[in-house]
Design a protein around this motif. Structure first.
Motif: not given
Length: 112
Positions: A30, A33-34, A83, A88-90
Protein backbone atom coordinates in the motif's frame (compact mmCIF):
# COMPACT_ATOMS: atom_id res chain seq x y z
CA UNK A 1 -21.93 1.63 22.89
CA UNK A 2 -19.10 4.04 23.79
CA UNK A 3 -16.93 1.26 25.24
CA UNK A 4 -17.65 -1.20 22.41
CA UNK A 5 -16.85 1.25 19.60
CA UNK A 6 -13.76 2.58 21.38
CA UNK A 7 -12.38 -0.92 21.96
CA UNK A 8 -13.17 -1.88 18.35
CA UNK A 9 -11.32 1.20 17.08
CA UNK A 10 -8.35 0.45 19.35
CA UNK A 11 -8.23 -3.15 18.10
CA UNK A 12 -8.47 -2.17 14.43
CA UNK A 13 -5.88 0.58 14.68
CA UNK A 14 -3.62 -1.47 16.95
CA UNK A 15 -3.67 -4.38 14.52
CA UNK A 16 -2.92 -2.05 11.60
CA UNK A 17 -0.10 -0.49 13.62
CA UNK A 18 1.49 -3.88 14.19
CA UNK A 19 1.37 -4.74 10.48
CA UNK A 20 3.12 -1.46 9.65
CA UNK A 21 5.69 -1.82 12.41
CA UNK A 22 6.68 -5.39 11.49
CA UNK A 23 6.88 -4.51 7.79
CA UNK A 24 4.11 -6.87 6.65
CA UNK A 25 3.72 -7.24 2.89
CA UNK A 26 0.23 -5.70 2.67
CA UNK A 27 1.03 -2.29 4.16
CA UNK A 28 4.35 -2.33 2.29
CA UNK A 29 2.42 -2.79 -0.97
CA UNK A 30 0.00 0.00 0.00
CA UNK A 31 2.83 2.41 0.83
CA UNK A 32 4.52 1.58 -2.46
CA UNK A 33 1.28 1.96 -4.43
CA UNK A 34 0.74 5.38 -2.85
CA UNK A 35 4.30 6.34 -3.85
CA UNK A 36 5.39 7.00 -0.29
CA UNK A 37 8.91 6.21 0.90
CA UNK A 38 9.16 2.92 2.80
CA UNK A 39 10.71 4.70 5.78
CA UNK A 40 7.20 6.08 6.42
CA UNK A 41 5.98 2.63 7.46
CA UNK A 42 7.22 2.82 11.06
CA UNK A 43 6.02 6.43 11.28
CA UNK A 44 2.52 5.47 10.13
CA UNK A 45 2.54 2.44 12.41
CA UNK A 46 3.60 4.57 15.36
CA UNK A 47 0.82 7.08 14.71
CA UNK A 48 -1.75 4.28 14.57
CA UNK A 49 -0.31 2.73 17.74
CA UNK A 50 -0.41 6.07 19.55
CA UNK A 51 -4.04 6.49 18.51
CA UNK A 52 -4.99 3.00 19.68
CA UNK A 53 -3.21 3.40 23.01
CA UNK A 54 -4.66 6.89 23.44
CA UNK A 55 -8.18 5.55 22.96
CA UNK A 56 -7.63 3.01 25.72
CA UNK A 57 -6.01 5.55 28.03
CA UNK A 58 -9.11 7.65 27.41
CA UNK A 59 -11.11 5.33 29.64
CA UNK A 60 -9.09 6.69 32.57
CA UNK A 61 -8.34 10.18 31.21
CA UNK A 62 -11.21 11.13 28.87
CA UNK A 63 -9.56 14.12 27.19
CA UNK A 64 -6.68 11.89 26.01
CA UNK A 65 -9.19 9.54 24.40
CA UNK A 66 -10.86 12.45 22.67
CA UNK A 67 -7.54 13.76 21.37
CA UNK A 68 -6.61 10.27 20.17
CA UNK A 69 -9.92 10.02 18.30
CA UNK A 70 -9.30 13.43 16.70
CA UNK A 71 -5.81 12.30 15.71
CA UNK A 72 -7.14 9.14 14.10
CA UNK A 73 -9.78 11.05 12.14
CA UNK A 74 -7.04 13.39 10.88
CA UNK A 75 -4.80 10.42 10.06
CA UNK A 76 -7.52 8.87 7.90
CA UNK A 77 -8.34 12.22 6.28
CA UNK A 78 -4.69 12.32 5.22
CA UNK A 79 -4.94 8.75 3.99
CA UNK A 80 -7.85 9.75 1.74
CA UNK A 81 -5.82 12.59 0.26
CA UNK A 82 -2.94 10.22 -0.47
CA UNK A 83 -5.31 7.65 -2.05
CA UNK A 84 -6.85 10.27 -4.30
CA UNK A 85 -3.47 11.79 -5.16
CA UNK A 86 -2.40 8.55 -6.85
CA UNK A 87 -5.81 7.88 -8.38
CA UNK A 88 -6.64 4.96 -6.08
CA UNK A 89 -10.33 4.25 -5.78
CA UNK A 90 -9.86 1.20 -3.53
CA UNK A 91 -11.34 2.91 -0.50
CA UNK A 92 -13.20 0.10 1.25
CA UNK A 93 -10.59 -0.36 3.98
CA UNK A 94 -10.25 3.38 4.35
CA UNK A 95 -14.03 3.73 4.72
CA UNK A 96 -14.19 1.09 7.46
CA UNK A 97 -11.33 2.55 9.48
CA UNK A 98 -12.57 6.11 9.01
CA UNK A 99 -16.16 5.26 9.95
CA UNK A 100 -15.02 3.63 13.18
CA UNK A 101 -12.69 6.56 13.96
CA UNK A 102 -15.46 9.11 13.34
CA UNK A 103 -17.96 7.08 15.39
CA UNK A 104 -15.44 6.91 18.22
CA UNK A 105 -14.87 10.66 18.08
CA UNK A 106 -18.61 11.39 18.09
CA UNK A 107 -19.15 9.06 21.05
CA UNK A 108 -16.25 10.65 22.94
CA UNK A 109 -17.66 14.12 22.34
CA UNK A 110 -21.18 13.16 23.40
CA UNK A 111 -20.21 10.93 26.36
CA UNK A 112 -19.00 13.83 28.47
Amino acid sequence: MYVTVTVLAALLDGTAAITYLIGHDYPRAMVTMKRLPLWWMPVLGSLLAAGAIGLLVGFAVPWIGTLAAVGLVLYFAGALVVHLRVGSRALTGWAVFTSVAVATLVLHLTAG
